[in-house]
Write a protein that holds these residues in place. Structure first.
Motif, PDB file in Angstrom:
ATOM      1  N   THR A 269       0.832  -1.195   0.000  1.00 43.95           N
ATOM      2  CA  THR A 269       0.000   0.000   0.000  1.00 43.95           C
ATOM      3  C   THR A 269       0.873   1.253   0.000  1.00 43.95           C
ATOM      4  O   THR A 269       2.084   1.193   0.186  1.00 43.95           O
ATOM      5  N   SER A 270       0.243   2.387  -0.201  1.00 50.56           N
ATOM      6  CA  SER A 270       0.906   3.692  -0.144  1.00 50.56           C
ATOM      7  C   SER A 270      -0.161   4.723   0.163  1.00 50.56           C
ATOM      8  O   SER A 270      -1.365   4.444   0.053  1.00 50.56           O
ATOM      9  N   GLN A 271       0.249   5.910   0.534  1.00 43.49           N
ATOM     10  CA  GLN A 271      -0.730   6.975   0.758  1.00 43.49           C
ATOM     11  C   GLN A 271      -1.541   7.208  -0.509  1.00 43.49           C
ATOM     12  O   GLN A 271      -2.766   7.372  -0.457  1.00 43.49           O
ATOM     13  N   ASP A 272      -0.873   7.211  -1.649  1.00 42.03           N
ATOM     14  CA  ASP A 272      -1.557   7.478  -2.914  1.00 42.03           C
ATOM     15  C   ASP A 272      -2.552   6.363  -3.243  1.00 42.03           C
ATOM     16  O   ASP A 272      -3.681   6.636  -3.665  1.00 42.03           O
ATOM     17  N   TYR A 273      -2.147   5.103  -3.070  1.00 41.63           N
ATOM     18  CA  TYR A 273      -3.031   3.966  -3.351  1.00 41.63           C
ATOM     19  C   TYR A 273      -4.261   4.019  -2.462  1.00 41.63           C
ATOM     20  O   TYR A 273      -5.399   3.870  -2.932  1.00 41.63           O
ATOM     21  N   ASN A 274      -4.056   4.228  -1.167  1.00 39.77           N
ATOM     22  CA  ASN A 274      -5.185   4.283  -0.235  1.00 39.77           C
ATOM     23  C   ASN A 274      -6.096   5.463  -0.536  1.00 39.77           C
ATOM     24  O   ASN A 274      -7.327   5.348  -0.492  1.00 39.77           O
ATOM     25  N   ARG A 275      -5.481   6.604  -0.848  1.00 43.34           N
ATOM     26  CA  ARG A 275      -6.265   7.803  -1.169  1.00 43.34           C
ATOM     27  C   ARG A 275      -7.176   7.553  -2.373  1.00 43.34           C
ATOM     28  O   ARG A 275      -8.360   7.911  -2.361  1.00 43.34           O
ATOM     29  N   LYS A 276      -6.631   6.938  -3.407  1.00 41.48           N
ATOM     30  CA  LYS A 276      -7.426   6.674  -4.615  1.00 41.48           C
ATOM     31  C   LYS A 276      -8.567   5.705  -4.327  1.00 41.48           C
ATOM     32  O   LYS A 276      -9.691   5.881  -4.820  1.00 41.48           O
ATOM     33  N   THR A 277      -8.287   4.664  -3.550  1.00 40.34           N
ATOM     34  CA  THR A 277      -9.329   3.703  -3.207  1.00 40.34           C
ATOM     35  C   THR A 277     -10.437   4.357  -2.402  1.00 40.34           C
ATOM     36  O   THR A 277     -11.635   4.187  -2.689  1.00 40.34           O
ATOM     37  N   ILE A 278     -10.063   5.084  -1.361  1.00 37.80           N
ATOM     38  CA  ILE A 278     -11.046   5.743  -0.498  1.00 37.80           C
ATOM     39  C   ILE A 278     -11.887   6.721  -1.306  1.00 37.80           C
ATOM     40  O   ILE A 278     -13.120   6.753  -1.191  1.00 37.80           O
TER      41      ILE A 278
END
Length: 595
Positions: A269-278
């Motif tokens: 995971t990454s901040q960017d990956y989580n941000r996009k999913t959320i």
């Protein structure tokens, strides 16, 4: 080199105890819950020797037994060695390599890339805590991870609660009702790939970077999702939300979403990956539920790294979760006002009153779990959340409002001090709180809260999950009394996953009505307490109808659940879980479970 050898010997002892002492003992053949945190799983096997304890079961309940004391001693020795290595300036790279070796090669907990990913993500927060805090002891670590008694004094604090008794309960009469939908643990996977091997040897499969099946006998990932090691595909997410909106029977006013949007690919995971999913999933919620209020909460998977919710005063952008609070404070504006989002930006929790006389309180209780390393740094009421909860409940009591509380983690899975203080708050404001709701476990179950006199005073209902994890996907529809805001009934909707994958079409159906199938008047704590005692009495009389029904619904009617033989240990686990809301506090289990 000496410390490395020391660690190796200790871990050999650890592995031998966990492997040989109960190698031929099986709790039952229920598929193990997915727990990707390699730090916790190093000790997970040893912890399973609760099988040698009496029938009383509770997570991490080993303290006080000979075996439990041995586990805590080994844990203490292992972490003493690791902390000593750090004190002698062992570098981050050396520590990572050492723990990766234990994880992937020595103990074979996960594959190399999974171990390396999870450990790499956790190492910076751990080293920050070790380097910035004056002292972190091995006993504190073991108390946090395993509930060991020694070191528990580091996790001791109290919340200020106003004196007095809870108000007189507002009785529901059922004359007027409304409905609330409950969906939880979506674990959305934007990269879900049909046709890949369903059992890939990793916590999450059905990924585009997997090899293709070696032959036609290999079980492959289905059209919608798969029973194990798979998350929710875009197709399944959209179909579910469409179904929830499709029938007059489901004419609900509100949606409770109790956390976990992000997938189980936790090593990458990454901040960017989580941000996009959320962002994507919340936008889909806003689109599908245009005329309905959604009340979302954070899960432990929304954080990056998973589970880690640090104090607000950690300045480093790559360690704090301010990026997450900023994202949700923007996206939750679909359903909240600027005033309501103030606490969202400072901890991810909030309160709102969607109806006159009715209040919803949303907690970010992910801070309370043992896998949150930041509890070693600062654990007293993180974000001031419990003290805030007291303030909100006190005002609700004054305003004669009735409250529903939403949180992600069952309090029995929290650090004992957090669960204990939460229970004290529930006891003080019991009649102001009509019901509680959570997720996280991926199972359909409930628990009852009891006061200091062992009298029931509240109930929490778990929404199970949309993700499969060995069960069928589901969502719930609650019928709520408009006067007392008690839950009168809970209807669960699911589908046969195997048929759906074969036909590429989902046929949703109602699995059960809690009120009708369990013969209760409603889902208040009084009725649920009566139900549990009826289950216990029936089992003593060798009548297993209710507990078998509960077991079937626990897995939402799935074939995996039907293939599980729920023996007496399994039955006691269910019942003890119903009676337990504080870690290792088994008073009610000991009182009633004598068979």
């Amino acid at each position: 080199m000496r410390c490395l050898l020391h660690n190796t010997i200790l871990l050999i002892l650890l592995n031998s105890i966990s492997g040989s002492i109960y190698a031929n003992v099986s709790y039952n053949n229920i598929p193990s819950a997915y727990q990707p945190s390699v730090w916790h799983r190093v000790f997970q096997k040893i912890n399973e020797k609760r099988e040698f304890l009496p029938i009383i079961y509770n997570e991490r309940e080993v303290s006080g037994s000979i075996i439990g004391d041995a586990v805590c001693l080994i844990c203490d020795a292992v972490f003493t060695a690791l902390l000593t290595e750090r004190s002698f300036d062992m570098t981050k790279i050396q520590l990572e390599a050492q723990v990766e070796y234990y994880c992937a090669d020595f103990l074979k907990i996960e594959e190399q890339d999974v171990c390396a990913g999870v450990i790499g993500l956790n190492m910076d927060p751990i080293l920050y805590i070790l380097d910035k805090k004056a002292t972190v002891t091995s006993t504190e670590v073991c108390s946090m991870l395993l509930g060991c008694t020694q070191g528990s004094e580091a996790f001791e604090w109290k919340i200020d609660i106003p004196a007095g008794e809870t108000v007189k309960k507002v009785e529901s009469d059922g004359k007027q009702t409304f409905k609330i939908a409950h969906i939880t643990d979506i674990h959305y996977d934007p990269d879900y790939t049909e046709g890949k091997p369903a059992d890939c040897g990793k916590p999450q499969c059905c990924q585009p970077d997997q090899d293709n099946p070696a032959n036609t006998s290999v079980s492959v990932c289905g059209y919608w999702t798969s029973e194990i090691h798979a998350d929710v595909s875009p197709k399944l997410l959209n179909n579910t939300l469409d179904e929830m909106n499709s029938k007059p029977l489901m004419d609900f006013e509100f949606v409770y979403f109790t956390g976990d949007l992000v997938s189980h690919r936790v090593w990458n995971t990454s901040q960017d990956y989580n941000r996009k999913t959320i962002t994507y999933v919340l936008d889909v919620f806003a689109e599908k539920f245009k005329n309905k209020k959604v009340f979302p909460i954070l899960g432990n998977h929304e954080a990056h790294p998973m589970n880690l919710y640090p104090p607000l005063n950690i300045p480093e952008d790559d360690l704090n979760q301010q990026w997450l609070f900023d994202v949700i404070s923007e996206k939750w504006l679909h359903w909240l006002t600027d005033n309501e989002k103030e606490t969202v930006k400072n901890g991810g929790y909030y309160t709102v009153s969607p109806k006159t006389g009715f209040r919803i309180i949303v907690l970010n209780n992910n801070v309370c779990q043992s896998e949150n390393w930041w509890n070693l740094y600062e654990n007293k009421d993180p974000y001031g959340q419990l003290q805030w909860l007291v303030k909100v409940l006190q005002q609700a009591e004054k305003d004669k409002e009735i409250v529903h509380i939403l949180s992600h983690i069952p309090t029995s899975a929290c650090l004992k001090v957090w669960g204990r203080e939460y229970n004290r708050i529930i006891e003080r404001f019991a009649n102001t709180i009509a019901a509680q709701f959570n997720g996280h476990t991926h199972r359909d179950h409930f628990s009852i809260y009891y006061d200091s006199k062992n009298v029931s005073n509240n109930v929490v209902i778990n929404g199970a999950s949309l993700v499969t994890d060995g069960a069928y996907p589901n969502f719930k529809i609650y019928t709520v009394d408009s006067k007392g805001f008690d839950i009168l009934d809970s209807e669960v909707y699911t589908f046969d996953l195997e048929k759906a994958n074969t036909n590429k079409k989902i046929d949703w159906y109602k699995l059960y009505s809690f009120q009708k199938d369990f013969g209760v008047a409603n889902l208040t704590h009084t009725e649920m307490d009566r139900l549990v005692k009826t289950m216990i009495s029936d089992i003593k009389s060798k009548n297993y109808t209710l507990i078998n029904k509960y077991h079937d619904f626990y897995y939402r009617g799935s074939k995996i659940g039907k293939n599980v033989n729920c023996d007496s240990k399994c039955q006691n686990k269910y019942l003890c879980d119903m009676l337990t809301t504080v870690e290792r506090q088994t008073t009610m289990c000991e009182k009633y479970l004598t068979f």
